[in-house]
Design a protein around this motif. Sequence first.
Motif, PDB file in Angstrom:
ATOM      1  N   VAL A 101     -36.041   0.312  84.068  1.00 29.53           N
ATOM      2  CA  VAL A 101     -36.249   0.100  85.654  1.00 29.53           C
ATOM      3  C   VAL A 101     -36.196  -1.005  86.342  1.00 29.53           C
ATOM      4  O   VAL A 101     -36.906  -2.700  85.921  1.00 29.53           O
ATOM      5  N   ASN A 102     -35.814  -1.694  87.605  1.00 31.96           N
ATOM      6  CA  ASN A 102     -35.248  -2.184  88.410  1.00 31.96           C
ATOM      7  C   ASN A 102     -36.878  -3.010  89.778  1.00 31.96           C
ATOM      8  O   ASN A 102     -36.911  -1.597  90.017  1.00 31.96           O
ATOM      9  N   LEU A 103     -37.631  -3.635  88.959  1.00 33.60           N
ATOM     10  CA  LEU A 103     -38.496  -3.899  89.693  1.00 33.60           C
ATOM     11  C   LEU A 103     -38.801  -3.593  91.646  1.00 33.60           C
ATOM     12  O   LEU A 103     -40.028  -2.730  91.787  1.00 33.60           O
ATOM     13  N   VAL A 104     -38.085  -4.126  91.491  1.00 33.51           N
ATOM     14  CA  VAL A 104     -37.947  -4.101  93.545  1.00 33.51           C
ATOM     15  C   VAL A 104     -37.131  -2.950  93.646  1.00 33.51           C
ATOM     16  O   VAL A 104     -37.708  -2.470  95.127  1.00 33.51           O
ATOM     17  N   GLU A 105     -36.679  -2.533  92.919  1.00 29.23           N
ATOM     18  CA  GLU A 105     -35.892  -0.533  93.566  1.00 29.23           C
ATOM     19  C   GLU A 105     -37.215   0.016  93.898  1.00 29.23           C
ATOM     20  O   GLU A 105     -37.403   1.144  94.519  1.00 29.23           O
ATOM     21  N   ARG A 108     -37.856 -12.021  85.524  1.00 30.81           N
ATOM     22  CA  ARG A 108     -37.519 -10.334  85.181  1.00 30.81           C
ATOM     23  C   ARG A 108     -37.248  -9.681  86.781  1.00 30.81           C
ATOM     24  O   ARG A 108     -36.427  -9.154  87.349  1.00 30.81           O
ATOM     25  N   LEU A 109     -38.987 -10.332  87.924  1.00 30.07           N
ATOM     26  CA  LEU A 109     -39.063 -10.075  88.759  1.00 30.07           C
ATOM     27  C   LEU A 109     -37.235 -10.271  89.326  1.00 30.07           C
ATOM     28  O   LEU A 109     -36.766 -10.021  90.709  1.00 30.07           O
ATOM     29  N   LYS A 141     -34.052 -11.184  88.308  1.00 25.87           N
ATOM     30  CA  LYS A 141     -32.874 -10.756  87.980  1.00 25.87           C
ATOM     31  C   LYS A 141     -32.491  -9.165  88.856  1.00 25.87           C
ATOM     32  O   LYS A 141     -32.140  -9.260  89.469  1.00 25.87           O
ATOM     33  N   ASP A 142     -34.015  -8.282  89.353  1.00 26.50           N
ATOM     34  CA  ASP A 142     -34.469  -7.703  90.059  1.00 26.50           C
ATOM     35  C   ASP A 142     -33.518  -7.391  91.598  1.00 26.50           C
ATOM     36  O   ASP A 142     -32.910  -6.482  91.780  1.00 26.50           O
ATOM     37  N   PHE A 143     -34.299  -8.635  91.700  1.00 24.49           N
ATOM     38  CA  PHE A 143     -34.136  -8.827  93.269  1.00 24.49           C
ATOM     39  C   PHE A 143     -32.688  -9.602  93.341  1.00 24.49           C
ATOM     40  O   PHE A 143     -31.920  -8.779  94.290  1.00 24.49           O
ATOM     41  N   GLU A 201     -30.545  -8.333  91.777  1.00 19.09           N
ATOM     42  CA  GLU A 201     -29.195  -7.179  91.779  1.00 19.09           C
ATOM     43  C   GLU A 201     -29.127  -6.418  92.604  1.00 19.09           C
ATOM     44  O   GLU A 201     -28.699  -6.031  93.101  1.00 19.09           O
ATOM     45  N   SER A 202     -30.778  -5.783  93.260  1.00 19.71           N
ATOM     46  CA  SER A 202     -31.117  -4.749  94.285  1.00 19.71           C
ATOM     47  C   SER A 202     -30.557  -5.374  95.691  1.00 19.71           C
ATOM     48  O   SER A 202     -30.046  -4.771  96.325  1.00 19.71           O
TER      49      SER A 202
END
Length: 324
Positions: free
Chosen positions: A2-6, A216-217, A219-221, A223-224
Amino acid sequence: MVNLVEIQKPILHWLVKGAGLREQLIEIEPGTFMNFWAPKDVVQSKPNTVNPTSPDAKRKKSKKPKPPLVLIHGFASEGIITWQFQFGVLLTNYAVYIPDLLFFGKSTTPSLDRSPDFQASCIARGLRKLGVEQCDAVGFSYGGMVAFKLAEVYPDLVRSLVISGSVITMTDSINETSLKRLGATSSAELLMPETVPRLKDLLSISMHKKLWFPDRLYKDFLESMFKNRKERKELLEGLVISNMDAKIPVFQQKILLLWGEKDQIFDIDLAKKMKEQLGDNCYIQGISNAGHLLHLERPCAYNRAVQRFLAYVNSTEDTGSINV
């Protein structure tokens, strides 16, 4: 994974809807669509029109309408994420409109025009379709340049401006000086990082307070938030004009330059110089212990300053001075 930003977006959208805003994807011209978060009772296409069956429309008959306020986001993220600490407070006294600039959120165009002029034109035409005849505008960073252009080209639409961390136009000299000071070779390298270390560098120079987040956050940022990379790089390229072509417009509007005193991207000395260039209708206020992302670092101080300035602009008695 799961993408934490999304996953925060549906929650944020739920909060925004609960506050009374709704998404409207408006066709500006064939193929060009701009997404707006607008008051839920507003119906596009017909000026000054609201849904006559809505409870809000019935209440409007007995209440003075709130003045429209447009919030224009910067380069890192779309509108509702940028202004997540502002919209709830400002909705108390204003009819808030939050556009997503082209190539952010759901906004898109087949046009090859990447200039702030085109962004401003799309906002103006979108607001007209939503029935907005006059508004105050708040612009941050890239959105500040678009807001300046909006006020310049559409003086009857924009009554006042609040600008943070931005410039009137990005000239060769301003661009080169800023990049050299920040150790970057291009705006795209600085503002569109592709790796976690680069994103950490950007956050470090954007905020006065040094915050820790897990990789991790980051990386998610990445990507999002950094989608449409090709088009956004072109937007950055479309910002820069030669010093010879740069002119300071004569703005009719009252303007507040609301600055983080520790802004490393566009420092407060640059804001002071702009104030001198813009004249007596321009005011400046610094917010201590805040950098470029002052609306996120010091949201309460930022919101108070915006509301105080807008209350002055909207007051019937113009004293010729302002205490911000």
